[in-house]
Design a protein around this motif. Structure first.
Motif, short mmCIF file in Angstrom:
data_model
loop_
_atom_site.label_atom_id
_atom_site.label_comp_id
_atom_site.label_asym_id
_atom_site.label_seq_id
_atom_site.Cartn_x
_atom_site.Cartn_y
_atom_site.Cartn_z
N GLN A 1 0.83 -1.21 0.00
CA GLN A 1 0.00 0.00 0.00
C GLN A 1 0.86 1.26 0.00
O GLN A 1 0.63 2.19 -0.78
CB GLN A 1 -0.94 0.02 1.22
N GLY B 1 -1.27 5.18 -2.24
CA GLY B 1 -2.69 5.42 -2.39
C GLY B 1 -3.29 5.93 -1.09
O GLY B 1 -2.59 6.41 -0.21
N ASP B 2 -4.58 5.81 -0.97
CA ASP B 2 -5.31 6.25 0.22
C ASP B 2 -5.21 5.14 1.27
O ASP B 2 -6.02 4.20 1.27
CB ASP B 2 -6.76 6.56 -0.15
N ARG C 1 2.68 2.14 -3.23
CA ARG C 1 1.81 2.64 -4.29
C ARG C 1 1.22 4.00 -3.95
O ARG C 1 0.53 4.60 -4.76
CB ARG C 1 0.74 1.62 -4.61
#
Length: 173
Positions: free
Chosen positions: A93, A98-99, A96
């Protein structure tokens, strides 16, 4: 809290995965392995190969490095799923970018809602020195928060040190 959720925590090479595998097989349920690590280099390819050989043919393997929710939702109550591991999932995660809050909420909901017994393996990374770089400090903090959230939802929490299980919450079956 989900009584079907079991959380196994320990340092690197502590024996936590082996303990979790044995616990899953002792259940007598259909054994599923939800892999989150990605074999992006030779070391990881070797590690994946060794883990598969150790587990044997009785395991059904699912690879879900980023979004394990669909796999968890598809499992039945007559299964046990070893989610190995939350640390690789978190690393994936963060890499990358992201959220993270949304991804973590989705993961925790999927684990809690899964009809199967789920055993989550994770690393304890907060007992060492403070990392020198920002990404490593962010990872350490996020891993600590994720581990706290997993432990809160689990009916059984076991810390493995030097291959020895220490029950922190609940009781071994």
């Amino acid at each position: 809290m989900s009584s079907g959720l079991i959380f196994i925590l320990g340092g690197a090479a502590s024996g936590k995965s082996e303990f979790a595998e044995a616990l899953a097989l002792e259940s007598g349920l259909s054994a599923h392995y939800l892999a989150t690590g990605e074999a992006l280099d030779e070391e990881m390819r070797h590690k994946v190969k060794a883990h598969r050989a150790r587990r044997g043919a009785e395991w059904i393997t699912h690879e879900a490095p980023l979004d394990p929710a669909p796999v968890l939702a598809a499992l039945d109550h007559d299964c046990v799923c070893l989610f190995d591991c939350a640390t690789f999932w978190l690393s994936n995660q963060l890499m990358r970018d992201g959220d993270l809050a949304a991804a973590e909420a989705r993961l925790l909901d999927a684990l809690t809602d899964c009809p199967a017994r789920v055993i989550v393996v994770s690393n304890e990374v907060g007992q060492g020195i403070v990392p020198a770089d920002a990404l490593s400090r962010r990872f350490r903090e996020a891993q600590g928060r994720l581990n706290i959230a997993l432990a809160a939802r689990a009916g059984l929490v076991v810390q493995v040190v030097a291959g020895l299980p220490n029950v922190l919450k609940g009781a071994l079956p």
